[in-house]
Motif scaffolding. Structure first.
Motif, PDB file in Angstrom:
ATOM      1  N   PHE A 284      14.307  -1.838  -5.305  1.00  0.00           N
ATOM      2  CA  PHE A 284      13.058  -2.575  -5.548  1.00  0.00           C
ATOM      3  C   PHE A 284      12.570  -2.365  -6.978  1.00  0.00           C
ATOM      4  CE2 PHE A 284       8.509  -3.213  -5.697  1.00  0.00           C
ATOM      5  CZ  PHE A 284       8.346  -4.393  -4.997  1.00  0.00           C
ATOM      6  N   TYR A 285      12.674  -1.119  -7.471  1.00  0.00           N
ATOM      7  CA  TYR A 285      12.171  -0.787  -8.807  1.00  0.00           C
ATOM      8  C   TYR A 285      13.288  -0.735  -9.860  1.00  0.00           C
ATOM      9  CZ  TYR A 285       7.383   0.164  -7.222  1.00  0.00           C
ATOM     10  OH  TYR A 285       6.096   0.047  -6.732  1.00  0.00           O
ATOM     11  N   ALA A 286      14.415  -1.406  -9.603  1.00  0.00           N
ATOM     12  CA  ALA A 286      15.573  -1.362 -10.508  1.00  0.00           C
ATOM     13  C   ALA A 286      15.215  -1.732 -11.948  1.00  0.00           C
ATOM     14  CB  ALA A 286      16.672  -2.270  -9.988  1.00  0.00           C
TER      15      ALA A 286
ATOM     16  N   ASN B 113      -3.256   9.081  -9.438  1.00  0.00           N
ATOM     17  CA  ASN B 113      -2.816   9.149 -10.843  1.00  0.00           C
ATOM     18  C   ASN B 113      -1.895   7.957 -11.119  1.00  0.00           C
ATOM     19  OD1 ASN B 113      -0.066   9.996 -10.036  1.00  0.00           O
ATOM     20  ND2 ASN B 113      -1.110  11.879  -9.415  1.00  0.00           N
ATOM     21  N   ILE B 114      -1.321   7.896 -12.327  1.00  0.00           N
ATOM     22  CA  ILE B 114      -0.524   6.714 -12.705  1.00  0.00           C
ATOM     23  C   ILE B 114       0.704   6.514 -11.815  1.00  0.00           C
ATOM     24  CG2 ILE B 114       0.858   7.882 -14.495  1.00  0.00           C
ATOM     25  CD1 ILE B 114       0.550   5.282 -16.188  1.00  0.00           C
ATOM     26  N   GLY B 115       1.258   7.601 -11.289  1.00  0.00           N
ATOM     27  CA  GLY B 115       2.426   7.488 -10.419  1.00  0.00           C
ATOM     28  C   GLY B 115       2.013   7.190  -8.983  1.00  0.00           C
ATOM     29  N   GLU B 116       1.105   7.991  -8.456  1.00  0.00           N
ATOM     30  CA  GLU B 116       0.616   7.810  -7.081  1.00  0.00           C
ATOM     31  C   GLU B 116      -0.636   6.934  -7.165  1.00  0.00           C
ATOM     32  OE1 GLU B 116       0.285  11.653  -5.199  1.00  0.00           O
ATOM     33  OE2 GLU B 116       2.389  12.088  -5.574  1.00  0.00           O
ATOM     34  N   ASN B 117      -0.380   5.635  -7.365  1.00  0.00           N
ATOM     35  CA  ASN B 117      -1.496   4.755  -7.720  1.00  0.00           C
ATOM     36  C   ASN B 117      -1.897   3.763  -6.625  1.00  0.00           C
ATOM     37  OD1 ASN B 117       0.655   3.047  -8.043  1.00  0.00           O
ATOM     38  ND2 ASN B 117       0.093   2.320 -10.080  1.00  0.00           N
ATOM     39  N   ALA B 118      -1.689   4.185  -5.386  1.00  0.00           N
ATOM     40  CA  ALA B 118      -2.270   3.547  -4.191  1.00  0.00           C
ATOM     41  C   ALA B 118      -1.697   2.192  -3.789  1.00  0.00           C
ATOM     42  CB  ALA B 118      -3.802   3.436  -4.304  1.00  0.00           C
ATOM     43  N   ILE B 119      -1.415   1.332  -4.781  1.00  0.00           N
ATOM     44  CA  ILE B 119      -1.055  -0.045  -4.408  1.00  0.00           C
ATOM     45  C   ILE B 119      -0.216  -0.705  -5.496  1.00  0.00           C
ATOM     46  CG2 ILE B 119      -3.206  -1.032  -5.360  1.00  0.00           C
ATOM     47  CD1 ILE B 119      -3.211  -2.780  -2.655  1.00  0.00           C
ATOM     48  N   HIS B 120       0.648  -1.607  -5.059  1.00  0.00           N
ATOM     49  CA  HIS B 120       1.464  -2.402  -5.974  1.00  0.00           C
ATOM     50  C   HIS B 120       1.012  -3.858  -5.903  1.00  0.00           C
ATOM     51  CE1 HIS B 120       5.025  -4.157  -7.886  1.00  0.00           C
ATOM     52  NE2 HIS B 120       5.046  -5.020  -6.885  1.00  0.00           N
ATOM     53  N   GLY B 121       1.075  -4.544  -7.020  1.00  0.00           N
ATOM     54  CA  GLY B 121       0.857  -5.989  -7.036  1.00  0.00           C
ATOM     55  C   GLY B 121       1.863  -6.620  -7.977  1.00  0.00           C
TER      56      GLY B 121
ATOM     57  N   ILE C 185      -9.341  -1.387  -6.520  1.00  0.00           N
ATOM     58  CA  ILE C 185      -8.667  -0.568  -5.494  1.00  0.00           C
ATOM     59  C   ILE C 185      -8.096   0.710  -6.110  1.00  0.00           C
ATOM     60  CG2 ILE C 185      -6.674  -0.529  -3.923  1.00  0.00           C
ATOM     61  CD1 ILE C 185      -7.352  -3.509  -3.272  1.00  0.00           C
ATOM     62  N   ARG C 186      -7.486   0.603  -7.279  1.00  0.00           N
ATOM     63  CA  ARG C 186      -6.920   1.816  -7.886  1.00  0.00           C
ATOM     64  C   ARG C 186      -8.015   2.770  -8.357  1.00  0.00           C
ATOM     65  NH1 ARG C 186      -2.043  -1.407 -10.822  1.00  0.00           N
ATOM     66  NH2 ARG C 186      -0.379  -0.948  -9.328  1.00  0.00           N
ATOM     67  N   ALA C 187      -9.115   2.236  -8.864  1.00  0.00           N
ATOM     68  CA  ALA C 187     -10.218   3.119  -9.285  1.00  0.00           C
ATOM     69  C   ALA C 187     -10.733   3.911  -8.083  1.00  0.00           C
ATOM     70  CB  ALA C 187     -11.343   2.297  -9.910  1.00  0.00           C
TER      71      ALA C 187
ATOM     72  N   ILE D 203       0.897  -1.156   0.000  1.00  0.00           N
ATOM     73  CA  ILE D 203       0.000   0.000   0.000  1.00  0.00           C
ATOM     74  C   ILE D 203       0.937   1.207   0.000  1.00  0.00           C
ATOM     75  CG2 ILE D 203      -1.842   1.235   1.206  1.00  0.00           C
ATOM     76  CD1 ILE D 203      -2.692  -1.437   2.459  1.00  0.00           C
ATOM     77  N   LYS D 204       0.826   2.034  -1.026  1.00  0.00           N
ATOM     78  CA  LYS D 204       1.833   3.062  -1.292  1.00  0.00           C
ATOM     79  C   LYS D 204       1.615   4.327  -0.432  1.00  0.00           C
ATOM     80  CE  LYS D 204       2.678   1.442  -6.001  1.00  0.00           C
ATOM     81  NZ  LYS D 204       2.925   1.843  -7.405  1.00  0.00           N
ATOM     82  N   PRO D 205       2.648   5.206  -0.383  1.00  0.00           N
ATOM     83  CA  PRO D 205       2.575   6.387   0.506  1.00  0.00           C
ATOM     84  C   PRO D 205       1.345   7.274   0.302  1.00  0.00           C
ATOM     85  CG  PRO D 205       4.818   6.097  -0.280  1.00  0.00           C
ATOM     86  CD  PRO D 205       3.972   5.099  -1.024  1.00  0.00           C
TER      87      PRO D 205
ATOM     88  N   GLU E 281      11.170   9.899 -10.266  1.00  0.00           N
ATOM     89  CA  GLU E 281       9.917  10.303  -9.620  1.00  0.00           C
ATOM     90  C   GLU E 281       9.345   9.140  -8.791  1.00  0.00           C
ATOM     91  OE1 GLU E 281       5.643  11.112 -11.704  1.00  0.00           O
ATOM     92  OE2 GLU E 281       7.406  11.838 -12.790  1.00  0.00           O
ATOM     93  N   LEU E 282       9.423   7.944  -9.360  1.00  0.00           N
ATOM     94  CA  LEU E 282       8.901   6.744  -8.693  1.00  0.00           C
ATOM     95  C   LEU E 282       9.669   6.471  -7.400  1.00  0.00           C
ATOM     96  CD1 LEU E 282       7.171   4.117  -8.734  1.00  0.00           C
ATOM     97  CD2 LEU E 282       8.899   3.109 -10.249  1.00  0.00           C
ATOM     98  N   VAL E 283      11.000   6.552  -7.471  1.00  0.00           N
ATOM     99  CA  VAL E 283      11.834   6.295  -6.297  1.00  0.00           C
ATOM    100  C   VAL E 283      11.574   7.356  -5.222  1.00  0.00           C
ATOM    101  CG1 VAL E 283      14.228   6.269  -5.475  1.00  0.00           C
ATOM    102  CG2 VAL E 283      13.609   5.036  -7.577  1.00  0.00           C
TER     103      VAL E 283
HETATM  104  P1  CMP Z   1       3.665  -0.493  -9.862  1.00  0.00           P
HETATM  105  O1  CMP Z   1       2.657  -1.513 -10.239  1.00  0.00           O
HETATM  106  O2  CMP Z   1       4.066  -0.385  -8.452  1.00  0.00           O
HETATM  107  O3  CMP Z   1       4.977  -0.733 -10.745  1.00  0.00           O
HETATM  108  C1  CMP Z   1       5.729   0.278 -11.347  1.00  0.00           C
HETATM  109  C2  CMP Z   1       5.252   1.638 -10.995  1.00  0.00           C
HETATM  110  O4  CMP Z   1       5.755   2.678 -11.799  1.00  0.00           O
HETATM  111  C3  CMP Z   1       3.754   1.703 -11.228  1.00  0.00           C
HETATM  112  O5  CMP Z   1       3.091   0.932 -10.288  1.00  0.00           O
HETATM  113  C4  CMP Z   1       3.512   3.195 -11.173  1.00  0.00           C
HETATM  114  O6  CMP Z   1       3.393   3.676  -9.846  1.00  0.00           O
HETATM  115  C5  CMP Z   1       4.802   3.722 -11.784  1.00  0.00           C
HETATM  116  N1  CMP Z   1       4.557   4.154 -13.157  1.00  0.00           N
HETATM  117  C6  CMP Z   1       4.266   3.393 -14.217  1.00  0.00           C
HETATM  118  N2  CMP Z   1       4.099   4.150 -15.318  1.00  0.00           N
HETATM  119  C7  CMP Z   1       4.298   5.431 -14.921  1.00  0.00           C
HETATM  120  C8  CMP Z   1       4.266   6.671 -15.598  1.00  0.00           C
HETATM  121  N3  CMP Z   1       4.009   6.743 -16.906  1.00  0.00           N
HETATM  122  N4  CMP Z   1       4.508   7.787 -14.878  1.00  0.00           N
HETATM  123  C9  CMP Z   1       4.785   7.722 -13.556  1.00  0.00           C
HETATM  124  N5  CMP Z   1       4.829   6.543 -12.857  1.00  0.00           N
HETATM  125  C10 CMP Z   1       4.590   5.432 -13.535  1.00  0.00           C
END
Ligand code: CMP
Length: 140
Positions: A50-52, A110-118, A103-105, A10-12, A62-64
């Protein structure tokens, strides 16, 4: 990790908005069992590691920064066909494309701050689970 497990965070954004309880309820109601869980904060170094796999992407920095900006809830979840079932429950990466009720809906900004990872595969579920949890922190 067995193929009936997946890894989630569950993301920040969702943590700071107070959605931990609602998201965990939805996960439980969908039939996932929590076999490991922790409330923690990633350093920028750990988030980068983690996101390497996304290092070459334009959004990597931005993601990091985002993933190390505040606490997260990390968990290993168990259910038959866990990876696929969980990705259905969370919805598309971009909340604008996520199916209603996912959950994301409901909770992503937004696409970056998208609540949760799977995790996206059984192999990555195993790698990601082991990144966050020692064997002694996982309970059947
Ligand atoms: P996640 O499923 O955690 O895996 C990679 C993450 O990168 C993704 O969720 C998003 O949070 C992020 N991400 C993917 N595409 C973009 C994008 N176009 N802009 C910003 N963040 C992104």
């Amino acid at each position: 990790m067995a193929t009936n497990r997946t890894f989630t965070m569950i993301k920040p954004d969702a943590v700071s908005s107070g959605y931990i309880g609602a998201i965990l309820s939805q996960i439980n109601e969908a039939g996932f069992k929590i076999v490991a869980m922790k409330y923690t904060k990633l350093s920028a170094e750990k988030a980068g590691e983690f996101y390497a796999v996304h290092k070459a992407r334009p959004f990597y920095g931005e993601l990091v920064e985002f993933m190390s900006s505040g606490p997260i809830v990390a968990a290993i979840l168990e259910k038959e066909n866990a990876v696929e079932e969980f990705r259905k429950l969370i919805g598309s990466t971009n909340p604008a494309d996520a199916a209603p009720g996912t959950i994301r809906a409901k909770y992503a900004r937004n696409i970056g701050e998208n609540a949760i990872h799977g995790s996206d595969s059984d192999e990555n579920a195993t790698i990601e689970g082991a990144f966050h949890f020692a064997g002694t922190e996982i309970f059947e």
